[in-house]
Design an enzyme around this catalytic site. Sequence first.
Site, PDB file in Angstrom:
ATOM      1  N   ASP A  15       0.860  -1.185   0.000  1.00  0.00           N
ATOM      2  CA  ASP A  15       0.000   0.000   0.000  1.00  0.00           C
ATOM      3  C   ASP A  15       0.897   1.236   0.000  1.00  0.00           C
ATOM      4  O   ASP A  15       1.671   1.455   0.941  1.00  0.00           O
ATOM      5  CB  ASP A  15      -0.896  -0.010   1.236  1.00  0.00           C
ATOM      6  CG  ASP A  15      -2.015   1.011   1.152  1.00  0.00           C
ATOM      7  OD1 ASP A  15      -2.140   1.676   0.108  1.00  0.00           O
ATOM      8  OD2 ASP A  15      -2.766   1.153   2.136  1.00  0.00           O
ATOM      9  N   ASP A 110      -2.700   2.487  -6.190  1.00  0.00           N
ATOM     10  CA  ASP A 110      -1.715   2.577  -5.121  1.00  0.00           C
ATOM     11  C   ASP A 110      -1.643   1.358  -4.206  1.00  0.00           C
ATOM     12  O   ASP A 110      -0.938   1.394  -3.197  1.00  0.00           O
ATOM     13  CB  ASP A 110      -1.968   3.830  -4.280  1.00  0.00           C
ATOM     14  CG  ASP A 110      -3.332   3.797  -3.590  1.00  0.00           C
ATOM     15  OD1 ASP A 110      -4.190   3.001  -3.994  1.00  0.00           O
ATOM     16  OD2 ASP A 110      -3.526   4.583  -2.643  1.00  0.00           O
ATOM     17  N   GLU A 111      -2.327   0.275  -4.530  1.00  0.00           N
ATOM     18  CA  GLU A 111      -2.204  -0.908  -3.684  1.00  0.00           C
ATOM     19  C   GLU A 111      -2.462  -2.173  -4.487  1.00  0.00           C
ATOM     20  O   GLU A 111      -3.148  -2.165  -5.500  1.00  0.00           O
ATOM     21  CB  GLU A 111      -3.134  -0.843  -2.475  1.00  0.00           C
ATOM     22  CG  GLU A 111      -4.615  -0.813  -2.813  1.00  0.00           C
ATOM     23  CD  GLU A 111      -5.488  -0.857  -1.562  1.00  0.00           C
ATOM     24  OE1 GLU A 111      -5.163  -1.630  -0.629  1.00  0.00           O
ATOM     25  OE2 GLU A 111      -6.501  -0.138  -1.533  1.00  0.00           O
TER      26      GLU A 111
END
Length: 370
Positions: A15, A110-111
Site C-alpha cells: 500500500d 496505489d495498492e
Amino acid sequence: MADENLNSRKIIHIDMDAFFASVEQRDHPEYRGKPLVVGGQPDGRGVVAAASYEAREYGIHSAMPSRTAYQRCPQAIFVKPRFDAYKEVSQKIREIFHRYTDLVEPLSLDEAYLDVTQDKLNIGSALKIAEQIRSAIKEELHLTASAGISINKFVAKIASDINKPDGMKFIGPSSIEAFMEKLPIEKFHGIGKVTAAKMKSMGIYTGADLKNLTEDQLTWRFGKSGRFYFQIVRGIDNREVRPHRETKSLAAEDTFAHDLSTLEEMDTELDRIAELVCDRLAKKNLKGRTITLKVKYHDFKQITRNKSFTTPVSDLETIRSTAKQLLANTFAGDQQQDQQVRLLGISLSNFVDLTDQLDEARAGEQLRLF
C-alpha cells in the site's frame, strides 16, 4: 485454518503511502513538509481525493468535502489531481512487483496483493521480498510504501496498516488468531462505522468479543455478513490472488444500527455513502454510466433502482443527487412512506477508465470530480 496449502501461502499487500499527495510532493519540492490536499478547491467545490500526512494532522482525509478541509486547515495547498502522472508511476510500481511474481492483483493505482509462494527469483522469504520491493520503490521512484505479509489477503491487508507510513508488518499463521482477538472492531476491514457502532452497542469492542458469538448468532444479527465476520475474526480467507481482475461495479452501503424512517435521515446517510463511492472511484480512476440505488427495508424486502447517463460520471454532486432522486421516486412510486429502512447503498457500473478520458478537448467536457 487446517488446510496446509492455505497455511503455506505467502501473501504480500503493498500500500503506497498517501500516494497522490506523495507524487505531488516528490515532483514539486515547494509542497514538501506542508499540508497538501489533492482534489477539490478551497472555495468549497468538490471533495478531497488525497491528503498528505501533514494535512492529515489537521483531520483532513479522502472523501471529505473540500470546504471542511479548508476550514480545518486554511493554509493547506490545494492542487488538481494529475491522473496521467499517477497512472505512469503506478505502472512503474507494478513493473517492480512483476520482478518477483506474476500473481499480482491490483486493487487500485496505489495498492495490490502479491502471491510470492513461488517467487521468480527463488528468494523464498516473503519478508525479504517485501523489503526489497519497498527499497526499490524508494530508490527508483523516490516514494514510500507500506507492506503487510501473511498467509492470506485479509490478514495481509490489515498488517499493512499497522506500521504506516513506510513500515512493514508480518503476521504468521501461529499468531493470527491472537492478533485478531486484540484488534479493535473498527479496525477490521469490511466492518464499517455503522456496523461497528451496532456491534459496540451489543458489547462487541474487540475481535475477542466478536469471537464469542457463534456463526448462527452472527448470521441472525447481521444476515449473510455474519458468516464473513465469523471467518475474518479467525483469520480465515481462502481467496486467491487474481491477476488482471476487472472491476465490474463499485459500491458502498451501510446497514444502520437503527432503522431510518424519514427521507431527511436517509438523505443524510446517502451524502456519506456517496462520498465513499466518490473516493473509491478516484482511487481506481473510474467513471461509470449507471448509478444504482439499493434499499433494504426492515422486513428485509430489497429493491434497486438505477439511472444511466450517456456520458460517464464520477463527481460527488451527480452521484449524490441521483441517489436522492431515485430514493424519492422509489418512495413515491412504491408508496413505502411508512416503511422503515435498514440499509442503503449506492453503486456505479458500466465503467470507463478515467485516465483514458483526460483529453478534455477531445471529450468536450471538464472533469467534474474535483
